[in-house]
Structure formats: C-alpha cells, structure tokens
Design a protein around this motif. Structure first.
Motif, PDB file in Angstrom:
ATOM      1  N   ALA A  93      72.675  44.889  27.361  1.00 45.64           N
ATOM      2  CA  ALA A  93      71.794  45.565  28.310  1.00 45.64           C
ATOM      3  C   ALA A  93      72.444  45.666  29.685  1.00 45.64           C
ATOM      4  O   ALA A  93      72.322  46.700  30.368  1.00 45.64           O
ATOM      5  N   ILE A  94      73.141  44.626  30.103  1.00 41.31           N
ATOM      6  CA  ILE A  94      73.816  44.650  31.405  1.00 41.31           C
ATOM      7  C   ILE A  94      74.883  45.742  31.439  1.00 41.31           C
ATOM      8  O   ILE A  94      74.985  46.511  32.407  1.00 41.31           O
ATOM      9  N   VAL A  95      75.671  45.827  30.367  1.00 44.81           N
ATOM     10  CA  VAL A  95      76.706  46.869  30.293  1.00 44.81           C
ATOM     11  C   VAL A  95      76.067  48.254  30.336  1.00 44.81           C
ATOM     12  O   VAL A  95      76.529  49.155  31.052  1.00 44.81           O
ATOM     13  N   MET A  96      74.990  48.423  29.567  1.00 45.72           N
ATOM     14  CA  MET A  96      74.323  49.720  29.529  1.00 45.72           C
ATOM     15  C   MET A  96      73.719  50.078  30.883  1.00 45.72           C
ATOM     16  O   MET A  96      73.763  51.241  31.310  1.00 45.72           O
ATOM     17  N   MET A  97      73.147  49.099  31.571  1.00 44.99           N
ATOM     18  CA  MET A  97      72.558  49.372  32.888  1.00 44.99           C
ATOM     19  C   MET A  97      73.625  49.791  33.892  1.00 44.99           C
ATOM     20  O   MET A  97      73.394  50.680  34.731  1.00 44.99           O
ATOM     21  N   LEU A  98      74.793  49.172  33.817  1.00 44.86           N
ATOM     22  CA  LEU A  98      75.892  49.581  34.702  1.00 44.86           C
ATOM     23  C   LEU A  98      76.307  51.018  34.414  1.00 44.86           C
ATOM     24  O   LEU A  98      76.573  51.800  35.337  1.00 44.86           O
ATOM     25  N   ALA A  99      76.344  51.365  33.135  1.00 49.34           N
ATOM     26  CA  ALA A  99      76.682  52.748  32.757  1.00 49.34           C
ATOM     27  C   ALA A  99      75.630  53.715  33.274  1.00 49.34           C
ATOM     28  O   ALA A  99      75.949  54.817  33.750  1.00 49.34           O
ATOM     29  N   VAL A 100      74.362  53.302  33.204  1.00 49.77           N
ATOM     30  CA  VAL A 100      73.266  54.146  33.691  1.00 49.77           C
ATOM     31  C   VAL A 100      73.397  54.386  35.188  1.00 49.77           C
ATOM     32  O   VAL A 100      73.178  55.500  35.685  1.00 49.77           O
ATOM     33  N   VAL A 101      73.767  53.351  35.934  1.00 48.46           N
ATOM     34  CA  VAL A 101      73.957  53.494  37.389  1.00 48.46           C
ATOM     35  C   VAL A 101      75.055  54.510  37.689  1.00 48.46           C
ATOM     36  O   VAL A 101      74.912  55.372  38.576  1.00 48.46           O
ATOM     37  N   VAL A 102      76.146  54.427  36.942  1.00 49.89           N
ATOM     38  CA  VAL A 102      77.256  55.379  37.133  1.00 49.89           C
ATOM     39  C   VAL A 102      76.787  56.803  36.861  1.00 49.89           C
ATOM     40  O   VAL A 102      77.076  57.732  37.628  1.00 49.89           O
ATOM     41  N   VAL A 103      76.042  56.983  35.765  1.00 46.80           N
ATOM     42  CA  VAL A 103      75.548  58.317  35.415  1.00 46.80           C
ATOM     43  C   VAL A 103      74.585  58.822  36.486  1.00 46.80           C
ATOM     44  O   VAL A 103      74.608  59.999  36.870  1.00 46.80           O
ATOM     45  N   TYR A 104      73.728  57.922  36.992  1.00 49.90           N
ATOM     46  CA  TYR A 104      72.774  58.322  38.034  1.00 49.90           C
ATOM     47  C   TYR A 104      73.494  58.829  39.281  1.00 49.90           C
ATOM     48  O   TYR A 104      73.094  59.834  39.877  1.00 49.90           O
ATOM     49  N   VAL A 105      74.568  58.134  39.660  1.00 48.02           N
ATOM     50  CA  VAL A 105      75.307  58.516  40.862  1.00 48.02           C
ATOM     51  C   VAL A 105      76.033  59.839  40.664  1.00 48.02           C
ATOM     52  O   VAL A 105      76.029  60.707  41.550  1.00 48.02           O
ATOM     53  N   ARG A 106      76.630  60.043  39.504  1.00 39.65           N
ATOM     54  CA  ARG A 106      77.479  61.230  39.287  1.00 39.65           C
ATOM     55  C   ARG A 106      76.730  62.392  38.647  1.00 39.65           C
ATOM     56  O   ARG A 106      76.992  63.552  38.976  1.00 39.65           O
ATOM     57  N   TRP A 107      75.837  62.117  37.692  1.00 40.94           N
ATOM     58  CA  TRP A 107      75.154  63.193  36.953  1.00 40.94           C
ATOM     59  C   TRP A 107      73.659  62.876  36.812  1.00 40.94           C
ATOM     60  O   TRP A 107      73.171  62.609  35.704  1.00 40.94           O
ATOM     61  N   PRO A 108      72.908  62.904  37.905  1.00 37.38           N
ATOM     62  CA  PRO A 108      71.479  62.554  37.842  1.00 37.38           C
ATOM     63  C   PRO A 108      70.678  63.464  36.913  1.00 37.38           C
ATOM     64  O   PRO A 108      69.703  63.020  36.300  1.00 37.38           O
ATOM     65  N   GLY A 109      71.096  64.733  36.787  1.00 40.00           N
ATOM     66  CA  GLY A 109      70.385  65.644  35.892  1.00 40.00           C
ATOM     67  C   GLY A 109      70.472  65.204  34.442  1.00 40.00           C
ATOM     68  O   GLY A 109      69.495  65.282  33.689  1.00 40.00           O
ATOM     69  N   ILE A 110      71.645  64.747  34.054  1.00 34.93           N
ATOM     70  CA  ILE A 110      71.836  64.252  32.686  1.00 34.93           C
ATOM     71  C   ILE A 110      70.996  63.006  32.450  1.00 34.93           C
ATOM     72  O   ILE A 110      70.385  62.833  31.387  1.00 34.93           O
TER      73      ILE A 110
END
Length: 198
Positions: A93-110
């Motif tokens: 879950a921690i790894v996935m949450m970090l990935a989610v943060v990256v996606v939010y910063v770069r591709w919020p629409g996705i």
C-alpha cells in the motif's frame, strides 16, 4: 498500453483506499470493543478479559508484544499468518500510495479517471458480495489466503468471542464506506487540479 496502465492505477487506488481504513480498524482496540457491544459475544467471554486480549492482539499486530493469555496454539499460528499478510499489504500500500502521488502531480486527469473506475469497482463488488457475505468470507476469501483450517474457530477460542463473522462484516462495510469517501474525494481534487491548470 494506456488502458492497461489506467486499469493498474485503478486497482492500486482501490487497494490503497481500502488499506487505510483496514489499518485504522485492525489496530484500534476501540473498534473491537464497539463491535463487542454490537455482537454481544465478549460479555460471554467476560468483558474485561476480552478487552485485555484485544489490546494484546493490537500490540501483536504492531510487533510490540507476543500473544499472551488464553489464545490457543491454533489461533497463535493463524494470527501470525494474519500479521504477515498485513505486513505485506502495508508495504504494498505504501508503494502504491507513492505511485499515486506521482501520478497526481504529473497526470491528475488520469488519476481522476482511475479513481472513478476504482469507485465503480468498489460499489459493484460490495453490492454483489454483501448479500452472500458468509459464503464469500468462509469459502472464497479464506480458501484463497490460507492452506490450512487454523482460521476455523469454536467456543474454546478467544477469536470466537472478540472477532466473530459479524465483526468482519462490520469492518469490511466500514472499510468500503471509508474507501468510497477517499476515492470520491480523490476524483474531486484531481479534477479540480486539471481545471485549475488548464
């Protein structure tokens, strides 16, 4: 490839959003004691004794203590397996949450789209599973996770009193409500970010 990535992100969002309330419920003795009021079995075990075992179990999950008290050997084996599963799930879950943060910063629409798909998956699964919760819990979930029968409880087991099936049904219902709130909030926040950045 894009659709596969979005599907993977949706599953990551679903898993992460369920992991947060799972950790909160599993590690909070007050949640177990509240359920004692609802299902009533703890009084048959002796309420102060049940509360002592609940606190001991919470400390065990946090690797702060060993299981002490009236736990059977079968329960100790099973709860050790449960703790291992929780540990792996927490790391994932921690790894996935970090990935989610990256996606939010770069591709919020996705992220907004993936979170909406995760929310739909959550609702559809809950609608299908809860009417047959007993069957899914007993014959599907445990069969998939455990290759033994140590999870089966009887009147001689502490877990029969403090974590009956009603406890898990209530916990999973609470997890679904919390997860839906997290996912809906993520959709709203991510869409706002897209709007503000355009």
């Amino acid at each position: 490839m894009r659709r596969i990535a979005q599907a993977g992100l949706a599953l990551a969002m679903l898993f992460s959003s369920l992991s947060i309330p799972l950790a909160a419920f599993a590690l909070t003795p007050a949640w177990y004691m509240q359920n004692c009021d609802w299902h009533g079995r703890c009084e048959a075990f002796h309420l102060p004794t049940a509360e002592r075992h609940v606190h001991n179990f919470s400390d065990f999950l946090l690797y702060k203590d060993s299981l002490k008290g009236f736990w059977s050997d079968k329960e100790k084996r099973h709860l050790a397996e449960v703790r291992d599963i929780y540990s792996v799930a927490a790391a994932a879950a921690i790894v996935m949450m970090l990935a989610v943060v990256v996606v939010y910063v770069r591709w919020p629409g996705i992220l907004a789209s993936a979170s909406m798909h995760a929310l739909i998956m959550l609702v559809v699964t809950a609608v299908l599973v809860f009417p047959v919760f007993g069957f899914v819990w007993r014959d599907v979930f445990h069969a998939a996770l455990f290759d033994n029968r140590d999870w089966v409880t009887s009147h001689t087991d502490v877990t029969w009193y403090i974590t009956p099936r009603e406890f898990f049904r209530n916990t999973i219902l609470g997890m679904c409500v919390c997860s839906a709130s997290i996912l809906a909030s993520t959709v709203f926040i991510a869409r706002n970010r897209v709007t503000n950045s355009s």
